[in-house]
Design a protein around this motif. Sequence first.
Motif, short mmCIF file in Angstrom:
data_model
loop_
_atom_site.label_atom_id
_atom_site.label_comp_id
_atom_site.label_asym_id
_atom_site.label_seq_id
_atom_site.Cartn_x
_atom_site.Cartn_y
_atom_site.Cartn_z
N VAL A 14 0.23 3.71 12.64
CA VAL A 14 0.11 2.26 12.46
C VAL A 14 0.91 1.82 11.24
O VAL A 14 1.61 0.79 11.28
CB VAL A 14 -1.38 1.85 12.32
N ALA A 15 0.80 2.59 10.17
CA ALA A 15 1.50 2.21 8.93
C ALA A 15 3.01 2.21 9.14
O ALA A 15 3.72 1.30 8.69
CB ALA A 15 1.11 3.17 7.80
N ARG A 54 3.96 -0.72 11.33
CA ARG A 54 3.82 -1.96 10.56
C ARG A 54 5.06 -2.21 9.70
O ARG A 54 5.60 -3.32 9.68
CB ARG A 54 2.58 -1.85 9.67
N THR A 83 1.95 -7.17 8.66
CA THR A 83 0.83 -6.63 7.90
C THR A 83 -0.19 -6.02 8.87
O THR A 83 -0.14 -6.23 10.09
CB THR A 83 0.13 -7.72 7.08
N ARG A 84 -1.15 -5.27 8.30
CA ARG A 84 -2.18 -4.62 9.14
C ARG A 84 -3.00 -5.66 9.91
O ARG A 84 -3.47 -5.41 11.01
CB ARG A 84 -3.09 -3.75 8.27
N LYS A 85 -3.18 -6.83 9.31
CA LYS A 85 -3.94 -7.91 9.96
C LYS A 85 -3.37 -8.24 11.33
O LYS A 85 -4.11 -8.56 12.26
CB LYS A 85 -3.90 -9.14 9.05
N VAL A 109 -2.37 -4.34 14.20
CA VAL A 109 -3.37 -3.71 15.08
C VAL A 109 -3.53 -4.49 16.40
O VAL A 109 -3.41 -3.90 17.48
CB VAL A 109 -4.71 -3.54 14.35
#
Length: 643
Positions: free
Chosen positions: A606-607, A610, A616-618, A621
């Motif tokens: 995920v990182a 991203r 951003t993670r917001k 995902v």
Amino acid sequence: MAENSTQPDLVLGTAGHIDHGKSSLIFALTGTDPDRLSEEKERGITISLGFAQLWLPDGRFMGVVDLPGHERFVRQMISGATGIDVALLVVAADDGIMPQTVEHITILQTLGIRTCVVALTKIDLVDDPEWIDFVADDVREHLAATPYADAPIIPVSSKTREGLDQLLVAIQEAADRADRTHEGAAMRYPVDRVFTIKGAGTVTTGTLWTGTASPGDSVEILPSGKVAKIRSIQIHGKPVETAYPGNRVAINLANIKTDEIEPGDFLAQVGAIKPSDRFDAWVTYIDNDKTGKPIESGARMHIAHGTREILGRILFMNGVPQLEPGESAFAQFRLEEPLALSHGDRFIMRTYSPVLLAGGGTVMLAHPFRRTGLNDTEQSMLEALRDGGIQQAMELAVEAESMPVTAEFVSRLVGVEPARVESMLEEGAQAGRIVRLPGAEPLFTTAQVIERANGVIEAQLDAFHKENPKDHGIAKDALRQRCYPKSTPACFDALLACAIEAGKAVASDAVVSHPDAWSRSQQKMIEVAGRFEQMIAGTGLTPPSLQEMAKECEVDMPFAKRAIAYSCDQGHVWRGNADFFFELPAIEQAKKTLAEHFASGGEGTVAALRDALGTTRKYIVPLLESFDQARITKRSGDVRRLG
């Protein structure tokens, strides 16, 4: 029908005054003494029901019920007569017509027994042949006004056996003409005796009215509702695998004690009959004892049905105050104990005190509403039932209801088997006389009910929108509570479907709107959807949340969800999750970026993704989860690769 026989078995029942030789005649015809009690033999009279088997010249047999002739045992006589198909009226040639003879004739015709043979007994005691002719003429005169006017009258002697062969031929011919007293597919069996046999347990006897019975069948004991299983069956002492209607049958029940069943109870197919504490009937007052007194509405009466007699009150319909001798009317009987009734059952009524025969009638409705005032539809329905118009009556039963009904509802109301009722209602719907509404359980109604319901639904939707101008619609069940709170959800769904088809309502996602309000709401929704698309445009992979957009546009979240769902359906935006929606150009660019990232050996965490997409993670995902669903990517543990 009998085992291995193609001919129907019927039941022959004796009737006549005490000491006119009924039991002696049965013994002479069958070789069986129907007087089974020691008291009967000592006193020379029949007290309870006696039974035998009569073989006819053509090889068929009939069950025989020997009915008590004494006036004190008229209740037992009625009990036995309810199951017979052919009557054998016994009149002694040395005595002639007597009071109990007349009473028994009245009972037979009131119970709908249409076929009769007269045996003029004890001719060996009469020296003058002209006297026999005189008595025969007197019998003919008494029968002239009854269904038995053409009944054969056969002089016989049980002692010398004179005339017995001619009597057997007459009985056989009567059996050929006879119709069954009872009709139906479900098993019904009124119990007239209950006793215990060592090693076998509880045994009942009775005449099988309708349906069939076999060892292993489950039966319901009515009115108690207890369920038992048939262990074995005998007809005239012989075991059988199946008992058919019209037979005298002994049924051995498993797991039931003798104190759990009694004479007067019914054995019936489980669930086929629901006992009723009232019924509508067509009743005729026969003043057999020439009292000259009318029956007053509300009078307490003895009601004999099947093998049971109970008390109840007779209430005449539409304000009729009383019934004069010889008159007939519709009446509702309010019972002090429930009876296992069906449409078409015959019953006898006797006055409360003194207990005198007062005629009887036919059950029209087995589970009517508690009322004596009839509207036009109810009146027509009862008249149709009385006159044999069952099809018309079933459709009128639907017409009488203000809401759609099931075939089971009509079946219970009238007392006709559900399968037969459903078939008739389907026929009425195909002919366009009533309407069938689709569903898991079909509902039947009329065009008038649907039209009225359309108006009610439309009016309530209009009222709702006036009360709640900001709401685009009302939940379906809330609308049901406003329109028809006593209806079932399935019934209301069927009516709502009709209203939608008629353009009186619009439904979307379990929310119902008035068409005009829906149109206005739809237009506003399209406008808001356009504003959302504008707010998302140019935001790349960091769009505003749906909640933020709803607040900006001053709409509630349910409306916002409708608007954004419209944009998604139109292919104008990409759904990440329930809160984030992305512009399409950014999505197309993200697909290319991911392809390049994986082609160059980039990681699928995920990182890493991203950072590759520059968000951003917001947002990453919900974006990646939507890509998984669309098979753009494929997740394995915590890493992804191209799908």
